[in-house]
Design a protein around this motif. Structure first.
Motif, short mmCIF file in Angstrom:
data_model
loop_
_atom_site.label_atom_id
_atom_site.label_comp_id
_atom_site.label_asym_id
_atom_site.label_seq_id
_atom_site.Cartn_x
_atom_site.Cartn_y
_atom_site.Cartn_z
N GLY A 23 32.95 5.93 -36.14
CA GLY A 23 32.12 5.21 -35.18
C GLY A 23 30.75 5.85 -34.99
O GLY A 23 29.72 5.18 -35.17
N PRO A 24 30.68 7.13 -34.67
CA PRO A 24 29.36 7.76 -34.51
C PRO A 24 28.55 7.81 -35.80
O PRO A 24 27.33 7.64 -35.78
CB PRO A 24 29.70 9.18 -34.05
CG PRO A 24 31.06 9.08 -33.45
CD PRO A 24 31.74 7.99 -34.20
N MET A 25 29.21 7.99 -36.94
CA MET A 25 28.48 8.02 -38.20
C MET A 25 27.92 6.64 -38.53
O MET A 25 26.79 6.52 -39.02
CB MET A 25 29.40 8.48 -39.34
CG MET A 25 28.68 8.66 -40.65
SD MET A 25 27.35 9.87 -40.61
CE MET A 25 28.29 11.36 -40.53
N GLY A 26 28.67 5.59 -38.27
CA GLY A 26 28.18 4.23 -38.48
C GLY A 26 26.98 3.92 -37.61
O GLY A 26 26.00 3.33 -38.05
N LEU A 27 27.04 4.33 -36.35
CA LEU A 27 25.91 4.14 -35.44
C LEU A 27 24.69 4.90 -35.94
O LEU A 27 23.57 4.38 -35.93
CB LEU A 27 26.28 4.60 -34.03
CG LEU A 27 25.16 4.51 -32.98
CD1 LEU A 27 24.74 3.07 -32.77
CD2 LEU A 27 25.61 5.14 -31.68
N LEU A 31 21.11 3.17 -37.01
CA LEU A 31 19.85 3.58 -36.39
C LEU A 31 18.87 4.12 -37.43
O LEU A 31 17.66 3.86 -37.36
CB LEU A 31 20.11 4.62 -35.31
CG LEU A 31 20.85 4.13 -34.07
CD1 LEU A 31 21.12 5.28 -33.12
CD2 LEU A 31 20.08 3.02 -33.39
N LEU A 32 19.38 4.87 -38.41
CA LEU A 32 18.52 5.40 -39.47
C LEU A 32 17.92 4.28 -40.31
O LEU A 32 16.71 4.28 -40.59
CB LEU A 32 19.33 6.35 -40.36
CG LEU A 32 18.57 7.03 -41.48
CD1 LEU A 32 17.58 8.04 -40.90
CD2 LEU A 32 19.54 7.72 -42.41
#
Length: 94
Positions: A23-27, A31-32
C-alpha cells in the motif's frame, strides 16, 4: 466467556504483515509518477513559449492551396539521379 472486545480484536485473516509494504509503496509510486508528469508538462510548456511564432523561410506561398500548383523539380533539371547497381547501399557507405 468472550467479551465483545475480544471477538472484535480476533484476527481471522492470518498473517497480515506479509506484503504490508504494498500500500505505501503503491502510493509512493503514484505520487512519484504524478510529480514527474507535472514537471514534464511544465518544462514542455516553457519550451513551447520560447519558440518563435514563425520560422524563417517557412511562410506559405500564395498558391499553396491550389490543386494545380506547379511542383518544383527536385533534380533542378539535371535529370534523374544515378541509381546504378554498383552504387553503395547503406551498409557499404559506412
Amino acid at each position: 466467556m468472550l467479551t465483545a472486545a475480544q471477538v472484535l480484536a480476533e484476527n481471522n485473516f492470518g498473517d497480515t504483515r506479509t506484503g504490508g509494504l504494498a500500500g505505501p509503496m503503491g502510493l509512493f509510486l503514484i505520487l512519484l509518477l504524478g510529480t514527474a508528469t507535472v514537471l514534464l508538462i511544465r518544462n514542455m510548456n516553457a519550451r513551447l513559449r520560447r519558440l518563435p511564432d514563425r520560422f524563417p523561410g517557412q511562410g506559405l506561398p500564395a498558391d499553396a492551396g491550389r490543386a494545380d500548383a506547379v511542383v518544383a523539380d527536385p533534380t533542378d533539371g539535371t535529370g534523374s539521379q544515378d541509381s546504378s547497381p554498383d552504387a553503395p547501399n547503406g551498409r557499404e557507405q559506412r
